[in-house]
Design a protein around this motif. Sequence first.
Motif, PDB file in Angstrom:
ATOM      1  N   UNK A  38       0.719  -1.039   0.032  1.00 52.55           N
ATOM      2  CA  UNK A  38      -0.181  -0.230  -0.399  1.00 52.55           C
ATOM      3  C   UNK A  38       0.886   1.508  -0.176  1.00 52.55           C
ATOM      4  N   UNK A  39       2.114   0.968   0.567  1.00 59.21           N
ATOM      5  CA  UNK A  39       2.722   2.425   0.611  1.00 59.21           C
ATOM      6  C   UNK A  39       4.174   2.136   0.956  1.00 59.21           C
ATOM      7  N   UNK A  40       4.609   3.299   1.105  1.00 58.09           N
ATOM      8  CA  UNK A  40       6.611   3.166   1.673  1.00 58.09           C
ATOM      9  C   UNK A  40       6.157   4.391   2.320  1.00 58.09           C
ATOM     10  N   UNK A  41       7.009   4.843   3.524  1.00 59.38           N
ATOM     11  CA  UNK A  41       7.426   5.641   4.102  1.00 59.38           C
ATOM     12  C   UNK A  41       8.538   6.256   4.677  1.00 59.38           C
ATOM     13  N   UNK A  42       8.549   6.721   5.603  1.00 64.92           N
ATOM     14  CA  UNK A  42       9.923   7.245   6.596  1.00 64.92           C
ATOM     15  C   UNK A  42      10.592   5.856   7.822  1.00 64.92           C
ATOM     16  N   UNK A  43      11.501   6.107   8.709  1.00 65.38           N
ATOM     17  CA  UNK A  43      11.602   5.858   9.259  1.00 65.38           C
ATOM     18  C   UNK A  43      10.999   5.506  10.307  1.00 65.38           C
ATOM     19  N   UNK A  44       9.885   5.877  10.766  1.00 64.08           N
ATOM     20  CA  UNK A  44       9.034   5.180  11.890  1.00 64.08           C
ATOM     21  C   UNK A  44       7.507   6.438  11.488  1.00 64.08           C
ATOM     22  N   UNK A  45       7.034   6.317   9.926  1.00 65.35           N
ATOM     23  CA  UNK A  45       5.961   6.029   9.660  1.00 65.35           C
ATOM     24  C   UNK A  45       5.424   5.810   8.204  1.00 65.35           C
ATOM     25  N   UNK A  46       4.675   5.694   7.841  1.00 60.72           N
ATOM     26  CA  UNK A  46       3.900   5.404   6.349  1.00 60.72           C
ATOM     27  C   UNK A  46       2.364   6.002   6.707  1.00 60.72           C
ATOM     28  N   UNK A  47       2.056   6.370   5.173  1.00 61.81           N
ATOM     29  CA  UNK A  47       0.568   6.743   4.986  1.00 61.81           C
ATOM     30  C   UNK A  47      -0.092   5.539   4.719  1.00 61.81           C
ATOM     31  N   UNK A  48      -1.146   5.236   4.845  1.00 57.65           N
ATOM     32  CA  UNK A  48      -2.046   4.377   4.681  1.00 57.65           C
ATOM     33  C   UNK A  48      -3.258   5.223   4.534  1.00 57.65           C
ATOM     34  N   UNK A  49      -3.652   4.825   3.115  1.00 60.14           N
ATOM     35  CA  UNK A  49      -4.795   5.662   2.056  1.00 60.14           C
ATOM     36  C   UNK A  49      -6.177   4.427   2.355  1.00 60.14           C
ATOM     37  N   UNK A  50      -6.638   4.565   2.994  1.00 61.40           N
ATOM     38  CA  UNK A  50      -8.163   4.037   3.183  1.00 61.40           C
ATOM     39  C   UNK A  50      -8.908   3.662   1.504  1.00 61.40           C
ATOM     40  N   UNK A  51      -8.798   4.564   1.203  1.00 59.82           N
ATOM     41  CA  UNK A  51      -9.657   4.208  -0.257  1.00 59.82           C
ATOM     42  C   UNK A  51      -8.736   3.404  -1.692  1.00 59.82           C
ATOM     43  N   UNK A  52      -7.330   3.179  -0.992  1.00 61.88           N
ATOM     44  CA  UNK A  52      -5.921   2.601  -1.935  1.00 61.88           C
ATOM     45  C   UNK A  52      -6.628   1.009  -1.167  1.00 61.88           C
TER      46      UNK A  52
END
Length: 149
Positions: free
Chosen positions: A66-80
Amino acid sequence: MKTKVNEIAIKYQGNFKISQAPKITSSLCATELLFKTWNKDQIGLQECFKIMLLNNANKVKGIFQVSTGGITGTLVDLRIVFAVILKSLTTSIILAHNHPSGTLRPSIADKRITEKIKNAAILFDIKVLDHLILTPDGDFFSFADEGIL
């Protein structure tokens, strides 16, 4: 003047027989499969969020990043997330993400996104079987095993 609109087509195409797909029977089983498919060069570097898509017999239809983020978090878009789940006609899912720090404890944000996805899934009669946190060392945390799903 004639009005024009785009035509939307939905297609799901697998490249193997579902009888050959792995069956998930436990959090350990799901984790082992996720570790096999995870990019070993990134698991200790950046957070990634994935969904394992399962059919009614708990056979794996696929794994979607779904996503790739940074060192401490990543954004998860529920629509995707739900576009992929619905397009693949999936009946149950396992959520997964990594903690590059090696911490096995879920953050408040981890718990919130799990609850948000779980509540949305109820509307579509989709089961959220687990949310797994993986570490670079090969350890894992299971929301289901810990009773917090």
